[in-house]
Design a protein around this motif. Structure first.
Motif, PDB file in Angstrom:
ATOM      1  N   VAL A 161     -29.825   2.962  -3.174  1.00 20.05           N
ATOM      2  CA  VAL A 161     -29.496   1.724  -2.100  1.00 20.05           C
ATOM      3  C   VAL A 161     -28.304   3.163  -1.527  1.00 20.05           C
ATOM      4  O   VAL A 161     -28.183   2.676  -0.558  1.00 20.05           O
ATOM      5  CB  VAL A 161     -28.193   1.125  -2.506  1.00 20.05           C
ATOM      6  N   GLU A 162     -27.804   3.613  -1.737  1.00 27.01           N
ATOM      7  CA  GLU A 162     -27.022   4.624  -1.017  1.00 27.01           C
ATOM      8  C   GLU A 162     -27.766   5.130   0.286  1.00 27.01           C
ATOM      9  O   GLU A 162     -26.778   5.678   0.868  1.00 27.01           O
ATOM     10  CB  GLU A 162     -26.185   5.902  -1.418  1.00 27.01           C
ATOM     11  N   ASP A 163     -28.874   6.047  -0.410  1.00 31.14           N
ATOM     12  CA  ASP A 163     -29.538   6.750   0.936  1.00 31.14           C
ATOM     13  C   ASP A 163     -29.898   5.317   2.100  1.00 31.14           C
ATOM     14  O   ASP A 163     -29.772   6.097   2.984  1.00 31.14           O
ATOM     15  CB  ASP A 163     -30.993   7.079   0.166  1.00 31.14           C
ATOM     16  N   SER A 164     -30.118   3.997   1.567  1.00 35.85           N
ATOM     17  CA  SER A 164     -30.870   3.233   2.453  1.00 35.85           C
ATOM     18  C   SER A 164     -29.780   2.919   3.900  1.00 35.85           C
ATOM     19  O   SER A 164     -29.605   3.069   4.510  1.00 35.85           O
ATOM     20  CB  SER A 164     -31.589   1.963   2.704  1.00 35.85           C
ATOM     21  N   LEU A 165     -28.656   3.085   3.381  1.00 35.27           N
ATOM     22  CA  LEU A 165     -27.735   3.147   3.698  1.00 35.27           C
ATOM     23  C   LEU A 165     -27.287   3.925   5.321  1.00 35.27           C
ATOM     24  O   LEU A 165     -26.948   4.053   6.349  1.00 35.27           O
ATOM     25  CB  LEU A 165     -26.091   2.882   3.034  1.00 35.27           C
ATOM     26  N   LEU A 166     -27.203   5.395   4.948  1.00 37.46           N
ATOM     27  CA  LEU A 166     -27.136   6.532   5.282  1.00 37.46           C
ATOM     28  C   LEU A 166     -28.577   6.436   6.679  1.00 37.46           C
ATOM     29  O   LEU A 166     -28.068   6.822   7.818  1.00 37.46           O
ATOM     30  CB  LEU A 166     -27.426   7.587   5.135  1.00 37.46           C
ATOM     31  N   LEU A 167     -29.599   5.982   6.703  1.00 36.32           N
ATOM     32  CA  LEU A 167     -31.008   5.845   7.212  1.00 36.32           C
ATOM     33  C   LEU A 167     -30.319   4.286   8.509  1.00 36.32           C
ATOM     34  O   LEU A 167     -30.933   3.865   9.972  1.00 36.32           O
ATOM     35  CB  LEU A 167     -32.549   5.123   6.751  1.00 36.32           C
ATOM     36  N   GLU A 168     -29.721   3.082   8.649  1.00 37.10           N
ATOM     37  CA  GLU A 168     -29.381   2.466   9.177  1.00 37.10           C
ATOM     38  C   GLU A 168     -28.867   2.740  10.389  1.00 37.10           C
ATOM     39  O   GLU A 168     -28.576   2.155  11.308  1.00 37.10           O
ATOM     40  CB  GLU A 168     -28.515   0.942   8.259  1.00 37.10           C
ATOM     41  N   GLU A 218     -35.568   3.345  13.988  1.00 38.67           N
ATOM     42  CA  GLU A 218     -36.661   3.886  14.090  1.00 38.67           C
ATOM     43  C   GLU A 218     -36.831   2.961  12.526  1.00 38.67           C
ATOM     44  O   GLU A 218     -37.995   2.797  12.100  1.00 38.67           O
ATOM     45  CB  GLU A 218     -37.113   4.967  14.559  1.00 38.67           C
ATOM     46  N   MET A 219     -35.889   3.704  11.534  1.00 39.26           N
ATOM     47  CA  MET A 219     -35.645   3.005  10.141  1.00 39.26           C
ATOM     48  C   MET A 219     -34.532   2.142   9.599  1.00 39.26           C
ATOM     49  O   MET A 219     -35.114   1.951   8.336  1.00 39.26           O
ATOM     50  CB  MET A 219     -35.162   4.853   9.202  1.00 39.26           C
ATOM     51  N   ALA A 220     -34.216   1.806  10.246  1.00 36.31           N
ATOM     52  CA  ALA A 220     -33.391   0.457   9.984  1.00 36.31           C
ATOM     53  C   ALA A 220     -33.977  -0.596   9.213  1.00 36.31           C
ATOM     54  O   ALA A 220     -33.363  -0.322   8.438  1.00 36.31           O
ATOM     55  CB  ALA A 220     -32.189   0.426  11.200  1.00 36.31           C
ATOM     56  N   ASP A 221     -34.850  -1.160   9.721  1.00 37.86           N
ATOM     57  CA  ASP A 221     -35.790  -2.091   8.798  1.00 37.86           C
ATOM     58  C   ASP A 221     -36.380  -1.631   7.968  1.00 37.86           C
ATOM     59  O   ASP A 221     -36.302  -2.534   6.793  1.00 37.86           O
ATOM     60  CB  ASP A 221     -36.852  -2.680  10.040  1.00 37.86           C
ATOM     61  N   PHE A 222     -36.982  -0.385   7.555  1.00 36.71           N
ATOM     62  CA  PHE A 222     -37.393  -0.210   6.417  1.00 36.71           C
ATOM     63  C   PHE A 222     -36.221   0.247   5.819  1.00 36.71           C
ATOM     64  O   PHE A 222     -36.396   0.085   4.188  1.00 36.71           O
ATOM     65  CB  PHE A 222     -38.043   1.398   6.769  1.00 36.71           C
ATOM     66  N   ALA A 223     -34.908   0.221   5.954  1.00 34.48           N
ATOM     67  CA  ALA A 223     -33.408   0.628   5.192  1.00 34.48           C
ATOM     68  C   ALA A 223     -33.186  -0.154   3.936  1.00 34.48           C
ATOM     69  O   ALA A 223     -32.733  -0.632   3.929  1.00 34.48           O
ATOM     70  CB  ALA A 223     -32.714   1.279   5.906  1.00 34.48           C
ATOM     71  N   LYS A 224     -33.858  -1.500   5.355  1.00 37.39           N
ATOM     72  CA  LYS A 224     -32.731  -2.805   4.698  1.00 37.39           C
ATOM     73  C   LYS A 224     -33.210  -3.808   4.395  1.00 37.39           C
ATOM     74  O   LYS A 224     -33.469  -3.787   3.126  1.00 37.39           O
ATOM     75  CB  LYS A 224     -32.479  -3.522   5.937  1.00 37.39           C
ATOM     76  N   ALA A 225     -34.880  -3.090   4.236  1.00 38.59           N
ATOM     77  CA  ALA A 225     -35.772  -3.761   3.327  1.00 38.59           C
ATOM     78  C   ALA A 225     -36.148  -3.799   2.198  1.00 38.59           C
ATOM     79  O   ALA A 225     -35.963  -3.295   0.596  1.00 38.59           O
ATOM     80  CB  ALA A 225     -37.504  -3.548   3.740  1.00 38.59           C
TER      81      ALA A 225
END
Length: 359
Positions: A62-69, A73-80
């Motif tokens: 979850v923490e890593d996904s916040l950084l990717l937002e 190009e990675m925002a949608d993947f990170a949110k999912a």
């Protein structure tokens, strides 16, 4: 996650890791008693500790996904990814509530089950035999072993009383709520007019107790020997191979006549009396915890009516939790998983309620 839960999970994981290191020490490996005790404790903590590690990994995801937002190009993947991880974490937090409940120290023990025909004469004895068959079939489905310890046959079939040892994985945890009075409603084989009768048989489930777990003074035991008997008092053994042991302080009695040798019968009777004395004092200890007893699935006392088996309507009802199934024919063939799971789930809910109340 609530901070109190996190603290308990951290303590569980730390203790589990400490036990893993402890069990690698040569002095522990060579000490059978210490190794067995620590290995059992490790086993009790293992599921919670490993699931918590999985939870912590999801937290990191979850923490890593916040950084990717911040990356278009990675925002949608990170949110999912974050949504999926958070859903799994929420599910795991519900699991932890159960995994962190106090463990019953007897759950992994083998059991001795004593079934007696009670109210209803011959029909009660026949029903006692039906219950033994039900538990035997269930045990077979679980891969457990069943050994006959003692039996007094009923004149018209079934048993006036019968005791068996059931050995296997987590036997007590699954059958501990079976103690009490079981009621049957049906037309007895012995009834000529076709009227429905109500009869009862009692079940007592006791965890097997080792000598070190219950201290019995030999001077407190009265040991009698007698001839083994068959149905109707028929003498089936010319020697006094049967053994009856009475624990004088409690009045508890255990008898065995299934083996040909008196020594073997005595060993089995001692095994039974240990379990009875252990269960007796455990019941006394439980009764001191009034609040806990209110939240238990019944008291486990023989006189407590726990379940009705209604043959005309093919229905089984457990009165303690208001649980009913209309598959009595299959239940009597040992398909009691649904009833047992409902009882375990109810017990877990009550324990969680108690923890919330006491928090």
């Amino acid at each position: 996650m609530e901070e109190s839960m996190r603290k308990r999970l951290n303590a569980t994981r730390d203790r589990y890791n400490a036990l893993e290191k402890e069990l690698e020490k040569e002095e522990i490996v060579n000490d059978v008693e210490a190794f067995t005790k620590l290995n059992k404790e490790k086993g009790n903590l293992e599921e919670a500790a490993k699931r918590y590690e999985e939870y912590l990994k999801l937290e990191r995801d979850v923490e890593d996904s916040l950084l990717l937002e911040d990356d278009p190009e990675m925002a949608d993947f990170a949110k999912a990814t974050r949504k999926e991880a958070q859903a799994e974490m929420e599910k795991m937090e519900d699991e932890f509530k159960i995994l962190l409940l106090p463990k019953d120290p007897n759950d992994d023990k083998n059991i001795i089950v004593e079934i007696r025909g009670a109210v209803g004469g011959d029909e009660a004895n026949i029903f006692a035999g039906d219950l033994l068959r039900m538990y035997t079939r269930y045990a077979e489905k679980q891969g457990w072993q069943v050994k006959l310890l003692d039996a007094s046959l009923g004149a018209a079939g079934g048993y006036a009383s019968v005791s068996v040892l059931i050995k296997g994985d987590l036997v007590y945890s699954k059958l501990k709520f079976e103690s009490g009075a079981h009621r049957v409603q049906r037309v007895p084989k012995t009834e000529a007019s076709g009227r429905i009768h109500t009869s009862t048989a009692t079940v007592l489930v006791m965890p097997e107790a080792k000598e070190v777990e219950v201290n019995i003074n030999p001077n407190d035991l009265k040991i009698d020997t007698y001839h083994s008997q068959g149905a109707g008092g028929q003498n089936v053994n010319k020697t006094e191979s049967a053994v009856r042991i009475t624990h004088l302080p409690t009045g508890l009695v255990a008898a065995c006549q299934t083996e040909k040798a008196q020594l073997q019968n005595k060993e089995i009777a001692m095994q039974m009396i240990r379990a009875k004395v252990f269960a007796f004092f455990q019941e006394q200890e439980d009764s001191k915890r009034a609040q806990e007893r209110k939240l238990k699935v019944g008291t486990g006392e023989r006189s407590e009516k726990i379940r009705t088996y209604n043959y005309p309507q093919n229905r089984v009802t457990d009165h303690r939790i208001g649980f009913t199934v209309n598959t009595l024919d299959r239940v009597m063939e040992g398909e009691i998983d649904g009833i047992i799971e409902a009882l375990i789930h109810f017990d877990q809910e009550q324990k969680m309620l108690e923890e919330t109340t006491n928090a």
